[in-house]
Enzyme design. Structure first.
Site, PDB file in Angstrom:
ATOM      1  N   HIS A   7     -50.859 -23.883  14.195  1.00 20.09           N
ATOM      2  CA  HIS A   7     -50.975 -22.432  14.263  1.00 20.09           C
ATOM      3  C   HIS A   7     -49.843 -21.819  15.073  1.00 20.09           C
ATOM      4  O   HIS A   7     -49.136 -22.515  15.790  1.00 20.09           O
ATOM      5  CB  HIS A   7     -52.331 -21.991  14.836  1.00 20.09           C
ATOM      6  CG  HIS A   7     -52.516 -22.286  16.292  1.00 20.09           C
ATOM      7  ND1 HIS A   7     -53.192 -23.385  16.744  1.00 20.09           N
ATOM      8  CD2 HIS A   7     -52.112 -21.627  17.410  1.00 20.09           C
ATOM      9  CE1 HIS A   7     -53.208 -23.386  18.068  1.00 20.09           C
ATOM     10  NE2 HIS A   7     -52.544 -22.331  18.497  1.00 20.09           N
ATOM     11  N   ARG A  11     -50.078 -12.473  20.969  1.00 22.69           N
ATOM     12  CA  ARG A  11     -50.988 -11.723  21.830  1.00 22.69           C
ATOM     13  C   ARG A  11     -51.085 -10.295  21.313  1.00 22.69           C
ATOM     14  O   ARG A  11     -50.061  -9.681  21.014  1.00 22.69           O
ATOM     15  CB  ARG A  11     -50.493 -11.746  23.269  1.00 22.69           C
ATOM     16  CG  ARG A  11     -50.479 -13.153  23.828  1.00 22.69           C
ATOM     17  CD  ARG A  11     -50.037 -13.179  25.283  1.00 22.69           C
ATOM     18  NE  ARG A  11     -49.920 -14.537  25.749  1.00 22.69           N
ATOM     19  CZ  ARG A  11     -50.937 -15.257  26.224  1.00 22.69           C
ATOM     20  NH1 ARG A  11     -52.135 -14.739  26.283  1.00 22.69           N
ATOM     21  NH2 ARG A  11     -50.752 -16.493  26.635  1.00 22.69           N
ATOM     22  N   GLU A  56     -53.115 -17.444  15.254  1.00 20.14           N
ATOM     23  CA  GLU A  56     -54.060 -17.229  16.348  1.00 20.14           C
ATOM     24  C   GLU A  56     -53.751 -15.893  17.004  1.00 20.14           C
ATOM     25  O   GLU A  56     -52.628 -15.661  17.456  1.00 20.14           O
ATOM     26  CB  GLU A  56     -53.933 -18.337  17.396  1.00 20.14           C
ATOM     27  CG  GLU A  56     -54.785 -18.105  18.632  1.00 20.14           C
ATOM     28  CD  GLU A  56     -54.448 -19.052  19.768  1.00 20.14           C
ATOM     29  OE1 GLU A  56     -54.490 -18.613  20.925  1.00 20.14           O
ATOM     30  OE2 GLU A  56     -54.114 -20.230  19.494  1.00 20.14           O
ATOM     31  N   ASN A  60     -56.527 -10.406  25.325  1.00 16.76           N
ATOM     32  CA  ASN A  60     -56.900 -10.387  26.745  1.00 16.76           C
ATOM     33  C   ASN A  60     -57.521  -9.033  27.047  1.00 16.76           C
ATOM     34  O   ASN A  60     -56.906  -7.992  26.834  1.00 16.76           O
ATOM     35  CB  ASN A  60     -55.671 -10.622  27.624  1.00 16.76           C
ATOM     36  CG  ASN A  60     -55.135 -12.022  27.451  1.00 16.76           C
ATOM     37  OD1 ASN A  60     -55.818 -12.991  27.742  1.00 16.76           O
ATOM     38  ND2 ASN A  60     -53.921 -12.136  26.947  1.00 16.76           N
ATOM     39  N   GLU A 122     -42.317 -11.427   7.618  1.00 12.03           N
ATOM     40  CA  GLU A 122     -41.436 -11.385   6.460  1.00 12.03           C
ATOM     41  C   GLU A 122     -42.267 -11.704   5.224  1.00 12.03           C
ATOM     42  O   GLU A 122     -42.981 -12.716   5.194  1.00 12.03           O
ATOM     43  CB  GLU A 122     -40.312 -12.399   6.607  1.00 12.03           C
ATOM     44  CG  GLU A 122     -39.320 -12.370   5.465  1.00 12.03           C
ATOM     45  CD  GLU A 122     -38.187 -13.373   5.650  1.00 12.03           C
ATOM     46  OE1 GLU A 122     -37.187 -13.270   4.915  1.00 12.03           O
ATOM     47  OE2 GLU A 122     -38.303 -14.274   6.508  1.00 12.03           O
TER      48      GLU A 122
END
Length: 126
Positions: A7, A11, A56, A60, A122
């Protein structure tokens, strides 16, 4: 020993906006989610219907300011069967997309689309 890519992590500041983008614009599906409220973060894994390599999203809870992507970030790439139709659909939805592009001296074979945090994907003709 066999190695394989698993993966890529990015964030995100707003998990709902990011989930809406990646599921609607790029047709990724949530494969699993791990919530850690005591540590104030959530991990969401996305992949295409056939599985395999995942994206992923790390959220936070206490991140008030946007993440600084910096000049070292490259991009994610996905392949599509109809580049022009995909580009037109993304434009019609109001996503931040570039014009169709090609390498020097070639016909257009790709474009870029940005997610809510400014990460680029892309989109390439299969």
């Amino acid at each position: 020993m066999t190695n394989k890519m698993l993966h890529t992590c990015i964030r995100v500041q707003n998990l709902d906006k990011s989930m809406a983008f990646y599921t609607k614009a790029l047709n990724l599906k949530e494969t699993r989610r791990k919530d850690f409220p005591e540590h104030q973060f959530t991990l969401v894994y996305l992949a295409f219907e056939d599985g395999g390599y995942e994206l992923e999203l790390t959220y936070n809870y206490d991140k008030a300011e946007p993440y600084e992507i910096g000049d070292g970030y490259g991009h994610i790439a996905i392949g599509v069967d109809d580049l022009k139709a995909s580009h037109a659909a993304h434009e019609a939805e109001g996503y931040n997309v570039t014009k169709l592009m090609g390498l020097p001296g070639t016909d257009p074979t790709y474009y870029f689309i940005k997610d809510p945090d400014g990460y680029k994907t892309e989109v390439i003709q299969n």
